[in-house]
Design a protein around this motif. Sequence first.
Motif, PDB file in Angstrom:
ATOM      1  N   ILE A  95       0.873  -1.184   0.000  1.00  0.00           N
ATOM      2  CA  ILE A  95       0.000   0.000   0.000  1.00  0.00           C
ATOM      3  C   ILE A  95       0.906   1.228   0.000  1.00  0.00           C
ATOM      4  CG2 ILE A  95      -1.732   1.329   1.311  1.00  0.00           C
ATOM      5  CD1 ILE A  95      -1.551  -2.225   2.237  1.00  0.00           C
ATOM      6  N   ILE A  96       0.745   2.062  -1.010  1.00  0.00           N
ATOM      7  CA  ILE A  96       1.543   3.302  -1.057  1.00  0.00           C
ATOM      8  C   ILE A  96       0.594   4.500  -0.958  1.00  0.00           C
ATOM      9  CG2 ILE A  96       3.236   4.669  -2.338  1.00  0.00           C
ATOM     10  CD1 ILE A  96       4.305   2.158  -3.580  1.00  0.00           C
ATOM     11  N   ASN A  97       0.680   5.188   0.172  1.00  0.00           N
ATOM     12  CA  ASN A  97      -0.127   6.403   0.373  1.00  0.00           C
ATOM     13  C   ASN A  97       0.634   7.581  -0.203  1.00  0.00           C
ATOM     14  OD1 ASN A  97      -2.776   6.303   1.853  1.00  0.00           O
ATOM     15  ND2 ASN A  97      -1.555   4.812   2.996  1.00  0.00           N
ATOM     16  N   ASN A  98       0.274   7.939  -1.418  1.00  0.00           N
ATOM     17  CA  ASN A  98       0.996   8.949  -2.185  1.00  0.00           C
ATOM     18  C   ASN A  98       0.116  10.163  -2.501  1.00  0.00           C
ATOM     19  OD1 ASN A  98       2.970   9.804  -4.504  1.00  0.00           O
ATOM     20  ND2 ASN A  98       0.986   9.480  -5.504  1.00  0.00           N
ATOM     21  N   ALA A  99      -1.206   9.997  -2.445  1.00  0.00           N
ATOM     22  CA  ALA A  99      -2.102  11.109  -2.816  1.00  0.00           C
ATOM     23  C   ALA A  99      -1.863  12.304  -1.903  1.00  0.00           C
ATOM     24  CB  ALA A  99      -3.559  10.668  -2.712  1.00  0.00           C
TER      25      ALA A  99
ATOM     26  N   THR B 240      23.783  17.831  -4.973  1.00  0.00           N
ATOM     27  CA  THR B 240      23.985  16.997  -6.165  1.00  0.00           C
ATOM     28  C   THR B 240      23.634  17.754  -7.451  1.00  0.00           C
ATOM     29  OG1 THR B 240      21.819  16.091  -5.696  1.00  0.00           O
ATOM     30  CG2 THR B 240      23.706  14.748  -5.051  1.00  0.00           C
ATOM     31  N   GLY B 241      23.227  19.006  -7.307  1.00  0.00           N
ATOM     32  CA  GLY B 241      23.109  19.903  -8.448  1.00  0.00           C
ATOM     33  C   GLY B 241      21.962  19.659  -9.407  1.00  0.00           C
ATOM     34  N   ARG B 242      20.981  18.894  -8.980  1.00  0.00           N
ATOM     35  CA  ARG B 242      19.868  18.660  -9.894  1.00  0.00           C
ATOM     36  C   ARG B 242      18.624  18.248  -9.099  1.00  0.00           C
ATOM     37  NH1 ARG B 242      18.732  13.194 -10.276  1.00  0.00           N
ATOM     38  NH2 ARG B 242      20.424  11.730  -9.865  1.00  0.00           N
ATOM     39  N   LEU B 243      17.481  18.244  -9.789  1.00  0.00           N
ATOM     40  CA  LEU B 243      16.256  17.704  -9.193  1.00  0.00           C
ATOM     41  C   LEU B 243      16.322  16.182  -9.232  1.00  0.00           C
ATOM     42  CD1 LEU B 243      13.629  19.945 -11.048  1.00  0.00           C
ATOM     43  CD2 LEU B 243      14.654  20.330  -8.796  1.00  0.00           C
ATOM     44  N   GLY B 244      15.494  15.543  -8.430  1.00  0.00           N
ATOM     45  CA  GLY B 244      15.348  14.091  -8.542  1.00  0.00           C
ATOM     46  C   GLY B 244      14.492  13.752  -9.750  1.00  0.00           C
ATOM     47  N   THR B 245      14.433  12.479 -10.077  1.00  0.00           N
ATOM     48  CA  THR B 245      13.547  12.078 -11.185  1.00  0.00           C
ATOM     49  C   THR B 245      12.496  11.091 -10.659  1.00  0.00           C
ATOM     50  OG1 THR B 245      14.774  10.096 -11.869  1.00  0.00           O
ATOM     51  CG2 THR B 245      15.508  12.210 -12.810  1.00  0.00           C
ATOM     52  N   PRO B 246      11.346  11.050 -11.321  1.00  0.00           N
ATOM     53  CA  PRO B 246      10.298  10.115 -10.891  1.00  0.00           C
ATOM     54  C   PRO B 246      10.787   8.657 -10.877  1.00  0.00           C
ATOM     55  CG  PRO B 246       9.377  11.736 -12.397  1.00  0.00           C
ATOM     56  CD  PRO B 246      10.867  11.968 -12.387  1.00  0.00           C
ATOM     57  N   ALA B 247      11.629   8.287 -11.850  1.00  0.00           N
ATOM     58  CA  ALA B 247      12.104   6.890 -11.894  1.00  0.00           C
ATOM     59  C   ALA B 247      12.981   6.569 -10.689  1.00  0.00           C
ATOM     60  CB  ALA B 247      12.872   6.638 -13.185  1.00  0.00           C
ATOM     61  N   GLU B 248      13.753   7.559 -10.221  1.00  0.00           N
ATOM     62  CA  GLU B 248      14.608   7.308  -9.057  1.00  0.00           C
ATOM     63  C   GLU B 248      13.777   7.021  -7.811  1.00  0.00           C
ATOM     64  OE1 GLU B 248      18.688   9.693  -9.178  1.00  0.00           O
ATOM     65  OE2 GLU B 248      16.987  10.999  -9.574  1.00  0.00           O
ATOM     66  N   ILE B 249      12.743   7.829  -7.600  1.00  0.00           N
ATOM     67  CA  ILE B 249      11.944   7.596  -6.387  1.00  0.00           C
ATOM     68  C   ILE B 249      11.125   6.310  -6.541  1.00  0.00           C
ATOM     69  CG2 ILE B 249       9.915   9.013  -6.929  1.00  0.00           C
ATOM     70  CD1 ILE B 249      10.004   9.842  -3.977  1.00  0.00           C
ATOM     71  N   ALA B 250      10.765   5.988  -7.780  1.00  0.00           N
ATOM     72  CA  ALA B 250      10.012   4.742  -8.005  1.00  0.00           C
ATOM     73  C   ALA B 250      10.873   3.533  -7.633  1.00  0.00           C
ATOM     74  CB  ALA B 250       9.577   4.664  -9.466  1.00  0.00           C
ATOM     75  N   ASN B 251      12.168   3.585  -7.958  1.00  0.00           N
ATOM     76  CA  ASN B 251      13.066   2.486  -7.582  1.00  0.00           C
ATOM     77  C   ASN B 251      13.168   2.354  -6.066  1.00  0.00           C
ATOM     78  OD1 ASN B 251      14.134   0.890  -9.663  1.00  0.00           O
ATOM     79  ND2 ASN B 251      15.399   2.581 -10.401  1.00  0.00           N
ATOM     80  N   LEU B 252      13.281   3.491  -5.374  1.00  0.00           N
ATOM     81  CA  LEU B 252      13.382   3.441  -3.919  1.00  0.00           C
ATOM     82  C   LEU B 252      12.089   2.895  -3.312  1.00  0.00           C
ATOM     83  CD1 LEU B 252      14.852   4.026  -1.282  1.00  0.00           C
ATOM     84  CD2 LEU B 252      14.029   6.387  -1.410  1.00  0.00           C
ATOM     85  N   ALA B 253      10.957   3.387  -3.813  1.00  0.00           N
ATOM     86  CA  ALA B 253       9.667   2.926  -3.282  1.00  0.00           C
ATOM     87  C   ALA B 253       9.504   1.427  -3.524  1.00  0.00           C
ATOM     88  CB  ALA B 253       8.526   3.702  -3.941  1.00  0.00           C
ATOM     89  N   ALA B 254       9.961   0.960  -4.689  1.00  0.00           N
ATOM     90  CA  ALA B 254       9.849  -0.475  -4.994  1.00  0.00           C
ATOM     91  C   ALA B 254      10.712  -1.276  -4.028  1.00  0.00           C
ATOM     92  CB  ALA B 254      10.267  -0.735  -6.440  1.00  0.00           C
ATOM     93  N   TYR B 255      11.923  -0.810  -3.793  1.00  0.00           N
ATOM     94  CA  TYR B 255      12.793  -1.527  -2.847  1.00  0.00           C
ATOM     95  C   TYR B 255      12.154  -1.595  -1.452  1.00  0.00           C
ATOM     96  CZ  TYR B 255      16.245  -2.338   0.705  1.00  0.00           C
ATOM     97  OH  TYR B 255      16.866  -2.827   1.821  1.00  0.00           O
ATOM     98  N   VAL B 256      11.705  -0.432  -0.952  1.00  0.00           N
ATOM     99  CA  VAL B 256      11.138  -0.386   0.409  1.00  0.00           C
ATOM    100  C   VAL B 256       9.904  -1.292   0.506  1.00  0.00           C
ATOM    101  CG1 VAL B 256      10.000   1.159   2.075  1.00  0.00           C
ATOM    102  CG2 VAL B 256      12.042   1.934   0.879  1.00  0.00           C
ATOM    103  N   SER B 257       9.149  -1.391  -0.578  1.00  0.00           N
ATOM    104  CA  SER B 257       7.917  -2.192  -0.560  1.00  0.00           C
ATOM    105  C   SER B 257       8.173  -3.664  -0.856  1.00  0.00           C
ATOM    106  CB  SER B 257       6.942  -1.652  -1.623  1.00  0.00           C
ATOM    107  OG  SER B 257       6.715  -0.281  -1.434  1.00  0.00           O
ATOM    108  N   SER B 258       9.394  -4.011  -1.207  1.00  0.00           N
ATOM    109  CA  SER B 258       9.685  -5.386  -1.636  1.00  0.00           C
ATOM    110  C   SER B 258      10.121  -6.245  -0.460  1.00  0.00           C
ATOM    111  CB  SER B 258      10.821  -5.376  -2.672  1.00  0.00           C
ATOM    112  OG  SER B 258      12.073  -5.199  -2.006  1.00  0.00           O
ATOM    113  N   ASN B 259      10.202  -7.534  -0.709  1.00  0.00           N
ATOM    114  CA  ASN B 259      10.661  -8.438   0.355  1.00  0.00           C
ATOM    115  C   ASN B 259      12.157  -8.288   0.633  1.00  0.00           C
ATOM    116  OD1 ASN B 259       8.151  -9.392   0.842  1.00  0.00           O
ATOM    117  ND2 ASN B 259       8.324 -11.144  -0.569  1.00  0.00           N
ATOM    118  N   TYR B 260      12.887  -7.598  -0.274  1.00  0.00           N
ATOM    119  CA  TYR B 260      14.301  -7.324   0.027  1.00  0.00           C
ATOM    120  C   TYR B 260      14.427  -6.400   1.237  1.00  0.00           C
ATOM    121  CZ  TYR B 260      15.466  -9.448  -4.426  1.00  0.00           C
ATOM    122  OH  TYR B 260      15.607 -10.340  -5.447  1.00  0.00           O
ATOM    123  N   ALA B 261      13.339  -5.707   1.542  1.00  0.00           N
ATOM    124  CA  ALA B 261      13.366  -4.764   2.670  1.00  0.00           C
ATOM    125  C   ALA B 261      12.488  -5.272   3.816  1.00  0.00           C
ATOM    126  CB  ALA B 261      12.900  -3.393   2.211  1.00  0.00           C
TER     127      ALA B 261
END
Length: 336
Positions: A142-146, A269-290
Amino acid sequence: MPDTRKRSSIWLQFKDFFFVLVLSLSQFRLHGSTGLRSGSQANFFPPLEDAMLPSGSFNNRMALITGGGTGLGRAMTATLSQLGAQCIIASRKLDVLQRTAEEISSQTGNKVHAVQCDVRDPQAVSQCVDQIEALTGLPDVIINNAAGNFVCPSERLSPNAWKTITDIVLNGTAFVTLELGKRLIQNQKGASFLAITTIYAESGSGFVVPSASAKAGVEALYKSLAAEWGRYGHRFNIIQPGPIRTKGAFSRLDPTGAFEKAMIDRIPTGRLGTPAEIANLAAYVSSNYASWMSGAVIRFDGGEYVSLAGEFNELRSVTPDQWKLLEAMIRKTKGS
Ligand SMILES: CC/C=C\C/C=C\C/C=C\C/C=C\C=C\C(=O)SCCNC(=O)CCNC(=O)[C@H](O)C(C)(C)COP(=O)(O)OP(=O)(O)OC[C@H]1O[C@@H](n2cnc3c(N)ncnc32)[C@H](O)[C@@H]1OP(=O)(O)O
Ligand SMILES: NC(=O)C1=CN([C@@H]2O[C@H](COP(=O)(O)OP(=O)(O)OC[C@H]3O[C@@H](n4cnc5c(N)ncnc54)[C@H](OP(=O)(O)O)[C@@H]3O)[C@@H](O)[C@H]2O)C=CC1
C-alpha cells in the motif's frame, strides 16, 4: 467591455508580467554572484532510469497506489507493474486513472486497475477497498501517495483551505491505512505500507503550513503503527522526497518557475530528482528485500535538507582566492 474595465484588465495583466519578470531577474542576480556555477556537479550524479530490482520481484503481489494516475505515483505504478505486480491506482479523476492504467498495462503486460476514490471521504474509501477486494483481493503493498498542496501565506488561508489539505494528506492517509489495516488483520495477511511525505515534514516550512502540519502527522501515524502493528505482519515506512518535477507539484508551488534555479543551486547533487529514481526506492522499500525495514524515515533529496540546515553552507560561494585572504585573517588572530 467598457473602456475603463478594459484598461484596468490590461494593467492587471501587465502587473502580473512585471511581477514574474522581477522575480526572474532577482534570481538571476542571486546566482550570478555564486562562486560555483549551479548544476555543474550534477554530472557526477546521473540519474539511472531502469528498474533496479530483479524482474519478477513483485510477481503474484497486489499493490495499491493512491494518486497513482499522475506524477510520482504514476512512476511508482509503472515500476511495480514492470516488476510483476498487479496494481490498483486510486484517486478522484477516473479518466486520468484509466488512461494511465491502460498505458502502463500495455507496456508491462500486467493488469493495472483504476478505482475512483476521494480519500477525504471514509465511506468512499471503504467502498474503494470493497472494490479492490473484489478485483484483486487485499493488497500486499500500500503506497499512500495522494496529496494536495499550494503555496500561500498563512494569513490568507481560509478554514476550508486548511481543511482541504489536511483532509487529503493526513485524514486521507489515515482512512486508507486504517480501512486496509483492519481488513488485513482480520484476514491475517501481512503487508508493506509506505507513505510519501516531504523533507519539510521534519523542519516545518512557511507558506505550505497545512501541508507541513499534515505530513508531520502522517509521519507520526506511520512511526506509531510500525511499533503497534508489526505483530500483524505489517511494515510501515516513510519516504521524504526532495524536489522532483511533476506538473501537480511545480504548478502549485512554483507557478512562475522563478524559484527553480535557486532550488537547484542549494541541492549538493546539483539537480532535481527524477520520478524513476523515487520509483526504484519505493519499490525496494515495498519489496521483500526490505522485509526487515520498518519505522524508517528515508530522506531522498540530493542533500537539499542538510544544505538548507547548515549555518555555514553559504560559504560554498567563497572562491579559492577569497579563502586565502580569509585564512590569513583568521591565522593572524591571537587570543580571544
Ligand atoms: C521556494 C520553493 C520553490 C519551488 C518549489 C517547487 C517545487 C516543489 C519542491 C518541493 C515539493 C515538496 C512537497 C510537495 C508536496 C505536495 O503535496 S505536491 C502535490 C501537489 N498536488 C496537488 O495538490 C494535486 C491535488 N490538488 C488539488 O486538487 C487542488 O490544488 C486542491 C486545492 C488541493 C484541492 O482541490 P479541491 O477542488 O478539492 O479544492 P478547492 O475547492 O479548489 O479549494 C478548497 C479551498 O482551498 C482554497 N484554495 C485553493 N487553492 C488555493 C490557493 N492557491 N491559495 C489559497 N487558497 C486556495 C479554496 O479557495 C477553497 O477554500 P474556500 O474558498 O474557503 O472554500
Ligand atoms: N514532486 C515533488 O517535488 C514532491 C512530491 N512530494 C509528494 O509526492 C506525492 C506525489 O506528488 P506529485 O506526484 O508531485 O503530485 P501530483 O499532483 O501529480 O500527485 C498527487 C496525486 O494525488 C491525487 N489526489 C489529490 N487529492 C486526492 C483526493 N482527495 N483523493 C484521492 N487522490 C487525490 C491526485 O489525483 P486526482 O486529482 O485524480 O485526485 C494526484 O494523482 C505527494 O504525496 C507529494 O506530497 C513530496 C515532496 C516533493
